[in-house]
Design a protein around this motif. Structure first.
Motif, PDB file in Angstrom:
ATOM      1  N   TYR A 233       0.831  -1.202   0.000  1.00  0.00           N
ATOM      2  CA  TYR A 233       0.000   0.000   0.000  1.00  0.00           C
ATOM      3  C   TYR A 233       0.873   1.262   0.000  1.00  0.00           C
ATOM      4  CZ  TYR A 233      -3.788   3.213   1.174  1.00  0.00           C
ATOM      5  OH  TYR A 233      -4.703   4.240   1.160  1.00  0.00           O
ATOM      6  N   THR A 234       1.976   1.214   0.711  1.00  0.00           N
ATOM      7  CA  THR A 234       2.905   2.351   0.731  1.00  0.00           C
ATOM      8  C   THR A 234       3.477   2.604  -0.656  1.00  0.00           C
ATOM      9  OG1 THR A 234       3.463   1.943   3.047  1.00  0.00           O
ATOM     10  CG2 THR A 234       5.026   3.250   1.760  1.00  0.00           C
ATOM     11  N   PHE A 235       3.848   1.531  -1.343  1.00  0.00           N
ATOM     12  CA  PHE A 235       4.338   1.674  -2.725  1.00  0.00           C
ATOM     13  C   PHE A 235       3.276   2.334  -3.599  1.00  0.00           C
ATOM     14  CE2 PHE A 235       4.254  -0.001  -7.054  1.00  0.00           C
ATOM     15  CZ  PHE A 235       5.505   0.389  -7.510  1.00  0.00           C
ATOM     16  N   THR A 236       2.022   1.877  -3.468  1.00  0.00           N
ATOM     17  CA  THR A 236       0.936   2.439  -4.261  1.00  0.00           C
ATOM     18  C   THR A 236       0.746   3.926  -3.981  1.00  0.00           C
ATOM     19  OG1 THR A 236      -0.218   0.313  -4.344  1.00  0.00           O
ATOM     20  CG2 THR A 236      -1.531   2.288  -4.771  1.00  0.00           C
ATOM     21  N   ARG A 237       0.840   4.303  -2.720  1.00  0.00           N
ATOM     22  CA  ARG A 237       0.632   5.696  -2.356  1.00  0.00           C
ATOM     23  C   ARG A 237       1.774   6.590  -2.862  1.00  0.00           C
ATOM     24  NH1 ARG A 237      -3.435   7.640  -2.514  1.00  0.00           N
ATOM     25  NH2 ARG A 237      -2.580   9.413  -1.355  1.00  0.00           N
ATOM     26  N   ILE A 238       2.991   6.114  -2.820  1.00  0.00           N
ATOM     27  CA  ILE A 238       4.109   6.908  -3.346  1.00  0.00           C
ATOM     28  C   ILE A 238       3.974   7.053  -4.857  1.00  0.00           C
ATOM     29  CG2 ILE A 238       6.610   7.003  -3.644  1.00  0.00           C
ATOM     30  CD1 ILE A 238       6.880   5.541  -0.965  1.00  0.00           C
ATOM     31  N   ARG A 239       3.613   5.966  -5.528  1.00  0.00           N
ATOM     32  CA  ARG A 239       3.400   6.030  -6.972  1.00  0.00           C
ATOM     33  C   ARG A 239       2.261   6.989  -7.315  1.00  0.00           C
ATOM     34  NH1 ARG A 239       1.322   0.645  -9.613  1.00  0.00           N
ATOM     35  NH2 ARG A 239      -0.537   1.392  -8.499  1.00  0.00           N
TER      36      ARG A 239
END
Length: 256
Positions: A233-239
């Motif tokens: 989810y963190t990866f998705t939010r940074i992207r």
């Protein structure tokens, strides 16, 4: 009597001569008619007009193309790789709107968050020097929980993707678990599950364990899944952060 016979013979000869003249005239008429018919046939065209003699169609307008080149759309990765472009507000609230993290059908509630420019203080004694040694600017931490499992994620911010990637590559130890908001201290002197990754100028780390203090074993699935969910989810939010800034830049180009 002799005179009458002679008169009849003369009349017969005249009739024969007259009939021959009429026959001759009839033949002449037929020949004349044939000549006229032949002349009429000669006056008819033997072929249709050639294409060159037909009227030309009106010219159609040729398509025209603008000489102005359209710039390519901005690349979202550029905006999370360059601090000069990555200028959108950054905090735990912007990274995790709604104070939650999602993974598939699972949702984790945020319990606590912190933001510090002291990168070493947000990490264990082994991870701290790796962060500071690669130029860490700040670490944003957030703790999520569900069903007795807690996860702290730490997002370390650098000036370049190379620094973030090197910090991930050389990482040792873990991000410091963050208690608060009903989540007690966890992962203290007990086995927990760790993850790490990087994208753009961000490196992010998770530590997941049980709020009861129970150790996470190699066969455990709950803590491992929670750590993976929060990391993904963190990866998705940074992207998404990069996509939003790129979209804003594209809209600005269009309006000019």
């Amino acid at each position: 009597m002799a005179d009458e016979t002679a008169a009849r013979n003369r009349k017969r000869r005249l009739l024969l001569i007259g009939g021959g003249a009429l026959a001759t005239a009839a033949v002449a008429a037929i020949v004349a008619l044939a000549v006229v018919s032949a002349n009429d046939a000669d006056d008819k065209p033997e072929t249709l007009p050639s294409a060159a003699s037909l009227p030309a169609e009106p010219d159609q307008p040729e398509p025209t193309f603008s000489d102005v080149s359209v710039p390519p759309p901005p690349n979202p990765l550029d905006y999370i790789s360059d601090p000069k472009k990555d200028t959108a507000p950054l905090s735990a609230s912007t990274l995790y709107p709604g104070r939650k993290a999602a993974g598939g059908t699972r949702t984790y509630a945020m319990a606590a968050a912190s933001d510090s420019t002291d990168c070493a203080a947000a990490a264990s004694p082994r991870l701290g020097p790796v962060l500071t040694g690669n130029g860490c600017r700040r670490v944003i931490r957030a703790t999520f929980h569900q069903g007795g499992v807690a996860v702290t994620v730490g997002v370390a911010v650098f000036d370049s993707p190379a620094q973030a990637a090197k910090a991930k590559q050389n990482a040792a130890g873990n991000i410091q678990p963050l208690a608060g908001g009903g989540v007690p201290a966890f992962c203290q002197a007990t086995a927990c599950r760790l993850t790490l990754n990087s994208v753009g100028r961000y490196a992010y780390f998770t530590v997941a364990g049980y709020t009861s203090g129970q150790a996470v074993t190699t066969a455990d699935t709950l803590a491992r899944q929670a750590g993976k969910d929060v990391s993904d989810y963190t990866f998705t939010r940074i992207r998404t952060r990069g996509e939003q800034q790129a979209a804003a830049a594209a809209a600005a180009q269009t309006s000019q």
